[in-house]
Design an enzyme around this catalytic site. Sequence first.
Site, mmCIF file in Angstrom:
data_model
loop_
_atom_site.group_PDB
_atom_site.id
_atom_site.type_symbol
_atom_site.label_atom_id
_atom_site.label_comp_id
_atom_site.label_asym_id
_atom_site.label_seq_id
_atom_site.Cartn_x
_atom_site.Cartn_y
_atom_site.Cartn_z
ATOM 1 N N PRO A 16 -25.605 -15.340 -20.718
ATOM 2 C CA PRO A 16 -25.619 -14.451 -19.556
ATOM 3 C C PRO A 16 -24.429 -13.510 -19.617
ATOM 4 O O PRO A 16 -23.295 -13.941 -19.853
ATOM 5 C CB PRO A 16 -25.504 -15.425 -18.374
ATOM 6 C CG PRO A 16 -24.811 -16.624 -18.935
ATOM 7 C CD PRO A 16 -25.260 -16.725 -20.358
ATOM 8 N N CYS A 107 -17.111 -17.804 -15.485
ATOM 9 C CA CYS A 107 -16.642 -16.448 -15.233
ATOM 10 C C CYS A 107 -15.171 -16.467 -14.835
ATOM 11 O O CYS A 107 -14.771 -17.167 -13.902
ATOM 12 C CB CYS A 107 -17.469 -15.779 -14.139
ATOM 13 S SG CYS A 107 -16.956 -14.061 -13.838
ATOM 14 N N LYS A 146 -22.777 -23.646 -17.473
ATOM 15 C CA LYS A 146 -22.056 -22.951 -18.544
ATOM 16 C C LYS A 146 -20.591 -22.871 -18.141
ATOM 17 O O LYS A 146 -20.265 -22.403 -17.058
ATOM 18 C CB LYS A 146 -22.607 -21.543 -18.779
ATOM 19 C CG LYS A 146 -21.947 -20.840 -19.965
ATOM 20 C CD LYS A 146 -22.600 -19.504 -20.277
ATOM 21 C CE LYS A 146 -22.058 -18.939 -21.596
ATOM 22 N NZ LYS A 146 -20.635 -18.550 -21.521
ATOM 23 N N GLY A 208 -19.379 -18.717 -28.514
ATOM 24 C CA GLY A 208 -18.060 -18.175 -28.818
ATOM 25 C C GLY A 208 -17.861 -17.813 -30.271
ATOM 26 O O GLY A 208 -18.041 -18.651 -31.166
ATOM 27 N N ASP A 209 -17.533 -16.549 -30.532
ATOM 28 C CA ASP A 209 -17.247 -16.047 -31.884
ATOM 29 C C ASP A 209 -18.450 -16.140 -32.820
ATOM 30 O O ASP A 209 -18.298 -16.393 -34.017
ATOM 31 C CB ASP A 209 -16.044 -16.770 -32.497
ATOM 32 C CG ASP A 209 -14.735 -16.409 -31.806
ATOM 33 O OD1 ASP A 209 -14.734 -15.432 -31.027
ATOM 34 O OD2 ASP A 209 -13.718 -17.101 -32.034
ATOM 35 N N GLY A 231 -23.612 -14.079 -27.347
ATOM 36 C CA GLY A 231 -23.274 -13.154 -26.282
ATOM 37 C C GLY A 231 -23.086 -11.739 -26.760
ATOM 38 O O GLY A 231 -24.054 -11.019 -27.039
ATOM 39 N N ARG A 232 -21.819 -11.318 -26.893
ATOM 40 C CA ARG A 232 -21.530 -9.911 -27.172
ATOM 41 C C ARG A 232 -22.153 -9.411 -28.463
ATOM 42 O O ARG A 232 -22.493 -8.218 -28.570
ATOM 43 C CB ARG A 232 -20.010 -9.715 -27.209
ATOM 44 C CG ARG A 232 -19.345 -9.838 -25.838
ATOM 45 C CD ARG A 232 -17.835 -9.915 -25.970
ATOM 46 N NE ARG A 232 -17.410 -11.159 -26.619
ATOM 47 C CZ ARG A 232 -16.227 -11.351 -27.164
ATOM 48 N NH1 ARG A 232 -15.335 -10.372 -27.171
ATOM 49 N NH2 ARG A 232 -15.921 -12.518 -27.708
#
Length: 236
Positions: A16, A107, A146, A208-209, A231-232
């Site tokens: 998300p 968050c 999460k 992550g990463d 994610g990104r």
Amino acid sequence: MKIGGLALENPLILAPMAGITQLPFRRLVKEAGCALVVTEMVSANGLVHGSKKTADLLAIHADERPVSAQIFGTDADIMREAAQMVHGMGADILDINADILDINLGCSVRKIVRQGAGVALMREPERLEAILKAVRSAVSIPATVKMRTGWDHSGDQAIRAARIAEDCGFDAVAIHPRTATQGFGGKADWSLITRLKDSISIPVIGNGDIREPNDVLRMQSETGCDSVMIGRASIG
């Protein structure tokens, strides 16, 4: 990989991301082969108090299923009611009943933390437990959380929060092993994913990463996680 009774076609999950994982983006990611997509985080207060803008964030199209809806908040009763809305919403054109409910404990944006929501809940285990119990009692669909590492590098808060989630009947835990103050800087500590996997019996989703396809395979191999959340790197 199963989350509750829901079987996923592969171990790839979209993370998300606020302002990013809206309906059109999720449909594109689903076309690319992602097994599970997640909405951007949605305010439980906004839902319960009738904000149309908030409710619109939960528009779900049939071709993106299965889809998880993520909510955040600080009040157990509000979170319970919001969870019921996520589970029970409906519309003529768009199907708005989520397949999975996810609770945001990760968050670290200042305005969210200031409310006591997001990663701030990792410092309040009693409040966290009350919220998770209320949410779990309200819906029958699979439920997940999460989270981040917590507020220091030890990872102890993450282990504690994951055990609370499991004890409350949650079906999986996703972990982004960066601290609250790291944001997206520094390096994700994948060793915490391994610790989490060894500490609970429900599925663990690593995050992550993840920058290229081989990172997915490497994370699974190094940590033993059940699936990987991207994610990104999914943007563009």
